[in-house]
Design a protein around this motif. Structure first.
Motif, mmCIF file in Angstrom:
data_model
loop_
_atom_site.group_PDB
_atom_site.id
_atom_site.type_symbol
_atom_site.label_atom_id
_atom_site.label_comp_id
_atom_site.label_asym_id
_atom_site.label_seq_id
_atom_site.Cartn_x
_atom_site.Cartn_y
_atom_site.Cartn_z
ATOM 1 N N ALA A 13 0.840 -1.201 0.000
ATOM 2 C CA ALA A 13 0.000 0.000 0.000
ATOM 3 C C ALA A 13 0.871 1.244 0.000
ATOM 4 N N GLU A 14 0.414 2.258 -0.691
ATOM 5 C CA GLU A 14 1.088 3.549 -0.717
ATOM 6 C C GLU A 14 0.098 4.629 -0.336
ATOM 7 N N GLY A 15 0.620 5.664 0.255
ATOM 8 C CA GLY A 15 -0.208 6.824 0.538
ATOM 9 C C GLY A 15 -0.250 7.714 -0.683
ATOM 10 N N ARG A 16 -0.819 8.891 -0.480
ATOM 11 C CA ARG A 16 -0.831 9.854 -1.582
ATOM 12 C C ARG A 16 -0.700 11.256 -1.019
ATOM 13 N N LEU A 17 -0.127 12.095 -1.840
ATOM 14 C CA LEU A 17 0.006 13.503 -1.495
ATOM 15 C C LEU A 17 -1.247 14.229 -1.963
ATOM 16 N N ASP A 18 -1.781 15.085 -1.107
ATOM 17 C CA ASP A 18 -2.933 15.904 -1.444
ATOM 18 C C ASP A 18 -2.629 17.305 -0.944
ATOM 19 N N GLY A 19 -1.951 18.068 -1.784
ATOM 20 C CA GLY A 19 -1.528 19.401 -1.385
ATOM 21 C C GLY A 19 -0.592 19.300 -0.193
ATOM 22 N N PRO A 20 -0.879 20.013 0.909
ATOM 23 C CA PRO A 20 0.016 20.004 2.070
ATOM 24 C C PRO A 20 -0.252 18.836 3.024
ATOM 25 N N LEU A 21 -1.005 17.829 2.563
ATOM 26 C CA LEU A 21 -1.283 16.646 3.381
ATOM 27 C C LEU A 21 -0.794 15.386 2.677
ATOM 28 N N SER A 155 8.282 22.326 -0.522
ATOM 29 C CA SER A 155 7.274 22.244 -1.587
ATOM 30 C C SER A 155 6.017 21.555 -1.076
ATOM 31 N N PHE A 156 6.183 20.502 -0.299
ATOM 32 C CA PHE A 156 5.051 19.776 0.281
ATOM 33 C C PHE A 156 4.264 20.689 1.219
ATOM 34 N N GLN A 157 4.979 21.403 2.078
ATOM 35 C CA GLN A 157 4.334 22.262 3.070
ATOM 36 C C GLN A 157 3.525 23.375 2.417
ATOM 37 N N SER A 158 4.002 23.888 1.304
ATOM 38 C CA SER A 158 3.338 25.032 0.674
ATOM 39 C C SER A 158 2.404 24.620 -0.473
ATOM 40 N N ALA A 159 2.239 23.328 -0.721
ATOM 41 C CA ALA A 159 1.391 22.858 -1.824
ATOM 42 C C ALA A 159 -0.071 23.236 -1.594
ATOM 43 N N THR A 160 -0.774 23.387 -2.673
ATOM 44 C CA THR A 160 -2.203 23.706 -2.630
ATOM 45 C C THR A 160 -3.008 22.415 -2.722
#
Length: 163
Positions: A13-21, A155-160
């Protein structure tokens, strides 16, 4: 039973990036629970660690290569955790991770574990944690995080968030 010559193999299983989460889903297994069927408190730490490791992988941060090259590794230096509701055997759990603070040698992350309801019901917050991870050199002393790693976190922290 006939097995195809090259059957597709399941992947972890993998997670996913969703903006800053970062979102990472898992299920509470029998091994996670105590005699009463409630998830043992220390297993939340394992789940949060698994989600953080997946986050790093999703950001392109290769911890193993850095360790093997003698550059260093992350280590937990501080954490605060609260338990708000119990997870039980077979619960679907979602771990969300966000970067709260980025420093030269350390980062603080916020992680939350939710029990996912069947259907469209609301998720229940089970636990939340603030954790500081420091980058340590092979000598065990703090050192600056690799620049590419800090950039990936920034970049992760500031993602929309996606809509």
């Amino acid at each position: 039973m006939t097995v195809p010559p090259n059957p597709p193999m399941p992947r972890p299983a993998e997670g996913r990036l969703d903006g800053p989460l970062h979102r990472f889903a898992l299920r509470a297994h029998f091994e996670d629970t105590d005699l009463s069927g409630v998830v043992y408190h220390a297993n939340y730490l394992r789940w949060f660690e698994r989600a953080r490791s997946d986050l790093l992988r999703q950001l392109g941060i290769d911890q193993r290569a850095a360790h093997e090259a003698g550059e260093g590794a992350y280590a937990v230096s501080d954490l605060q955790i609260r338990y708000l509701a119990p997870a039980r055997l077979d619960d679907d759990v979602l771990i969300e991770t966000a970067a709260e603070e980025l420093g030269a040698a350390s980062s603080r992350l916020v992680q939350r574990a939710y029990r996912l309801a069947a259907g469209d019901g609301p998720a229940v917050l089970l636990s939340d944690m603030r954790v500081r991870v420091g980058f340590l050199g092979p000598d065990g002393r703090p050192r600056r995080q690799p620049a590419a790693w800090r950039s990936a976190f920034a970049s992760f922290q500031s993602a929309t968030p996606e809509t």
